[in-house]
Design a protein around this motif. Structure first.
Motif, PDB file in Angstrom:
ATOM      1  N   SER A 184       6.490   0.898  -0.428  1.00  8.27           N
ATOM      2  CA  SER A 184       7.456  -0.079  -0.947  1.00  8.27           C
ATOM      3  C   SER A 184       8.519  -0.454   0.070  1.00  8.27           C
ATOM      4  CB  SER A 184       8.121   0.462  -2.216  1.00  8.27           C
ATOM      5  OG  SER A 184       8.737   1.712  -1.958  1.00  8.27           O
TER       6      SER A 184
ATOM      7  N   LYS B 161      14.579  -6.457  -6.690  1.00  7.39           N
ATOM      8  CA  LYS B 161      13.609  -5.410  -7.009  1.00  7.39           C
ATOM      9  C   LYS B 161      12.281  -5.736  -6.353  1.00  7.39           C
ATOM     10  CE  LYS B 161      15.687  -4.257 -11.479  1.00  7.39           C
ATOM     11  NZ  LYS B 161      15.481  -4.078 -12.927  1.00  7.39           N
ATOM     12  N   ASN B 162      11.469  -4.680  -6.167  1.00  5.96           N
ATOM     13  CA  ASN B 162      10.121  -4.911  -5.652  1.00  5.96           C
ATOM     14  C   ASN B 162       9.185  -5.249  -6.806  1.00  5.96           C
ATOM     15  OD1 ASN B 162       9.425  -2.498  -6.898  1.00  5.96           O
ATOM     16  ND2 ASN B 162       9.085  -1.368  -5.006  1.00  5.96           N
TER      17      ASN B 162
ATOM     18  N   THR C 106      11.514   0.693   0.404  1.00  4.27           N
ATOM     19  CA  THR C 106      12.844   0.567  -0.191  1.00  4.27           C
ATOM     20  C   THR C 106      13.913   1.237   0.665  1.00  4.27           C
ATOM     21  OG1 THR C 106      12.360   2.519  -1.542  1.00  4.27           O
ATOM     22  CG2 THR C 106      12.041   0.361  -2.555  1.00  4.27           C
TER      23      THR C 106
ATOM     24  N   THR D  99       7.133  -3.678  -8.615  1.00  2.04           N
ATOM     25  CA  THR D  99       7.000  -2.796  -9.779  1.00  2.04           C
ATOM     26  C   THR D  99       8.337  -2.454 -10.412  1.00  2.04           C
ATOM     27  OG1 THR D  99       7.019  -0.861  -8.333  1.00  2.04           O
ATOM     28  CG2 THR D  99       4.863  -1.743  -8.967  1.00  2.04           C
TER      29      THR D  99
ATOM     30  N   GLY E  83       6.143   3.205 -11.627  1.00  2.00           N
ATOM     31  CA  GLY E  83       6.650   2.400 -10.520  1.00  2.00           C
ATOM     32  C   GLY E  83       8.105   2.663 -10.213  1.00  2.00           C
ATOM     33  N   ALA E  84       8.879   3.025 -11.249  1.00  2.00           N
ATOM     34  CA  ALA E  84      10.297   3.340 -11.106  1.00  2.00           C
ATOM     35  C   ALA E  84      10.722   4.058 -12.393  1.00  2.00           C
ATOM     36  CB  ALA E  84      11.124   2.068 -10.898  1.00  2.00           C
TER      37      ALA E  84
ATOM     38  N   ASP F 204      16.331  11.800  -8.280  1.00  2.00           N
ATOM     39  CA  ASP F 204      16.604  10.647  -7.409  1.00  2.00           C
ATOM     40  C   ASP F 204      15.953  10.854  -6.050  1.00  2.00           C
ATOM     41  OD1 ASP F 204      17.701   8.155  -6.650  1.00  2.00           O
ATOM     42  OD2 ASP F 204      19.546   8.605  -7.727  1.00  2.00           O
ATOM     43  N   ARG F 205      15.984   9.802  -5.232  1.00  2.00           N
ATOM     44  CA  ARG F 205      15.537   9.907  -3.845  1.00  2.00           C
ATOM     45  C   ARG F 205      16.583  10.695  -3.054  1.00  2.00           C
ATOM     46  NH1 ARG F 205      10.875   9.427  -1.802  1.00  2.00           N
ATOM     47  NH2 ARG F 205      11.576   8.490   0.140  1.00  2.00           N
TER      48      ARG F 205
ATOM     49  N   ASP G  86      11.628  13.106  -2.939  1.00  2.00           N
ATOM     50  CA  ASP G  86      12.260  12.920  -4.251  1.00  2.00           C
ATOM     51  C   ASP G  86      12.821  14.234  -4.779  1.00  2.00           C
ATOM     52  OD1 ASP G  86      11.722  10.179  -4.527  1.00  2.00           O
ATOM     53  OD2 ASP G  86       9.700  10.575  -5.263  1.00  2.00           O
TER      54      ASP G  86
ATOM     55  N   LYS H  79      11.213  -1.453  -8.857  1.00  2.00           N
ATOM     56  CA  LYS H  79      12.080  -0.494  -8.172  1.00  2.00           C
ATOM     57  C   LYS H  79      13.221  -1.262  -7.512  1.00  2.00           C
ATOM     58  CE  LYS H  79       9.971   2.930  -6.335  1.00  2.00           C
ATOM     59  NZ  LYS H  79       9.119   3.730  -5.421  1.00  2.00           N
TER      60      LYS H  79
ATOM     61  N   TYR I  81       4.847   9.735 -12.975  1.00  2.00           N
ATOM     62  CA  TYR I  81       5.438   9.844 -11.641  1.00  2.00           C
ATOM     63  C   TYR I  81       4.300   9.812 -10.628  1.00  2.00           C
ATOM     64  CZ  TYR I  81       7.374  11.759  -7.359  1.00  2.00           C
ATOM     65  OH  TYR I  81       7.723  11.921  -6.038  1.00  2.00           O
TER      66      TYR I  81
END
Length: 540
Positions: A192, A517-518, A194, A520, A308-309, A430-431, A416, A522, A332
């Motif tokens: 992605s 957002k992407n 991100t 999906t 996806g998120a 979270d990331r 993650d 996110k 997930y």
């Protein structure tokens, strides 16, 4: 091993509580298509009459027998008429269409690597991806083809007479099958991006076989096949998995070229859809606007799958009130794990609020302290590491990134923060890269976003780190207000402050019309950080 959580205190490893799946011998010559079609023959009683693919707009339908014939015909045409051979790479630039699942399976069967991309990507993004995957041919719609350079075998338009001919014109007897090893690359999917530059994730035929087998292992016994509406793009690992698994498991798959909420409602009603695969923004839209479902018969709906998120808890609670008989199944997964690592399966698991489910078959996991690298017990938060036959081969032409993500024992470091509870449920926090460092504390943006989503005047929200001379970073919220709302910054900050520890409070608020957002759903937080910093610079 604890039979409730799957945690082994000796090895510090979490094991799947699902049935272990026996996979084909690794040395066996077997393409993803071989496996999918063999499973289809087991799961579908009458492929001649059972509808496999349905166009939500035109209402056209294709049976599983027709799908299998088109897959073999297209594969033969691509070898004999175009000249594709094992090891070639094919770039695909298209929205969802009836052709994509058939194209994927055809290419898999002759050992050609599938490399799908977002058709809305810019020319520079497409150029970078093509530089990575080095395709010899492209498949695209007329609208997207202009973004593509000249390739050895050119570009075949999916909406052209040429492609129709490849799909339907048989050259007599089919040629001998191509020997494809399970270790051969099957697909290059793009991460992605991100938090950094997009990477090419190499997935093998073995990866694809394993993820389909894991899904099949938890498939419930039904009187009639499920009808699944896939609203997510096939170029993303989420949609990629769905369109392959639907054929393997004999499920009727309804597709939409572009998402439309009211079309989705009409489609559920008309085709008696039982399962919907969607991204979080769609779930949010469904519960935020009560009028959108009025007048539609949605009684066939059994499960809404969301991936996806993360889906905010407040949205799940509203969804349950809106439709208490529909299961909200979260999952997930990562591109690097060929999709779902954990899923909620069945009504009992879907009741565990905030969980992304239990580990899928053949997966193992660790929760590791990011600083000390010590493996942690249940209810302790750390970095999720996963291992199993679905884990990618590596990042394309990026040995450093591959070495950073995969260790010598096959563990994938997800980046993650997560934890398992005592029942083996996985919870996403979270990331690690996106944690906000406030005066030595670590603040998870996702936690604050869950709080913001629970406010009736907030349609959408995202939280980012904002630089601060004294604190290092402070939480800043970007908020999309409900139409007609006059809620202001102080009301937002007060609402959050009452529900979190003092160090987690929102310190800045910006109101926007929408969040980047992407595909999906996110949130692209790096875009919001750029926006926040550029706004600050313009005020100086």
């Amino acid at each position: 091993m604890d039979p409730r959580s799957g945690f082994c205190s000796t090895t510090q490893i979490y094991h799947s509580l699902r049935p272990n799946v026996l996979l084909p011998p690794q040395s066996a010559s077997l393409s993803a298509t071989d496996y999918v079609l063999s499973l289809l023959h087991q799961t579908c009683r009458s492929p001649e009459t059972t509808v496999g693919l349905i166009d939500a707009v035109t209402r056209s339908r294709i049976t599983f027998s027709e799908i299998e014939l088109r897959v073999k015909t297209l594969a033969d045409s691509l070898r004999t008429r175009i000249g594709l051979s094992k090891g070639d790479s094919a770039f695909i630039l298209s929205p969802n269409s009836v052709h994509i699942p058939i194209l994927y399976l055809s290419l898999f069967s002759i050992g050609v690597i599938v490399s799908p991309s977002n058709p809305t990507s810019s020319e520079s993004e497409v150029s970078y991806q093509i530089k990575l995957s080095k395709p010899v041919i492209a498949f695209a719609t007329s609208a997207a083809a202009r973004k593509l350079p000249q390739l050895r075998h050119g570009t075949i338009l999916l909406d052209s007479a040429e492609f129709d001919s490849l799909l339907t014109s048989q050259s007599g007897e089919f040629r001998d099958r191509v020997e494809v090893l399970q270790s051969d690359p099957a697909a290059i999917l793009y991460s992605s991006g991100t938090t950094g530059r997009v990477k090419g994730v190499v997935l093998t035929h073995r990866n694809t076989v394993a993820i389909v087998a894991a899904a099949n292992a938890v498939r419930p016994v039904r009187r009639s096949p499920p009808v699944t509406l896939c609203t997510v793009p096939y170029f993303h690992v989420y949609g990629f998995f769905y369109c392959v698994r639907a054929v393997a498991m004999g499920e009727s798959l309804v597709w939409m070229e572009r998402f439309d909420l009211r079309l989705m409602m009409r489609t559920i009603q008309e085709f008696r859809v039982t399962h919907v695969a969607l991204a979080p923004p769609v779930a949010v839209a469904m519960v935020k606007d009560a009028n959108v479902t009025k007048g539609y018969d949605l009684s066939s709906l059994e499960v809404v799958g969301c991936g996806g998120a993360p889906l905010p808890k407040a949205v799940i609670e509203k969804f349950r009130k809106w439709s208490p008989n529909v299961q909200v199944a979260q999952a997930y997964g990562l591109t690097e794990s060929t999709g779902g690592v954990a899923r909620t399966v069945g009504p009992k698991e879907s009741q565990v609020l905030g969980a992304t489910g239990r580990l899928m078959s053949n997966f193992q996991a660790k929760i590791v302290d990011p600083t000390t690298r010590i493996a942690l017990h249940p209810l302790k938060t750390g970095e999720l590491w996963v291992r199993g036959p679905c884990i990618m081969k590596g990042y394309l032409e990026d040995e450093a990134a591959t070495a950073a993500a995969l260790d010598s024992e096959g563990w994938l470091r997800t980046g993650d923060l997560c934890y398992f509870d005592h029942e083996g449920y996985l919870f996403y926090v979270d990331r690690i890269k996106e944690l906000i460092k406030y005066k030595g504390y670590q603040v998870a943006p996702a936690e604050l976003e869950h709080v913001l989503h629970s406010h009736s005047d907030v349609v959408d929200a995202a939280v980012i780190p904002y630089p601060d001379e004294e604190a290092g970073q402070v939480p800043m919220a970007f908020v999309v207000r409900r139409s007609g709302s006059t809620i202001n910054e102080s009301q937002i900050t007060d609402f959050v402050a009452k529900q979190v520890a003092p160090f987690k409070k929102i310190r800045r608020v910006s109101f926007v019309n929408s969040l980047p957002k992407n595909a999906t759903g996110k949130v692209l937080r790096k875009e919001l950080i750029k926006l926040a910093l550029s706004s600050a610079s313009s005020k100086l």
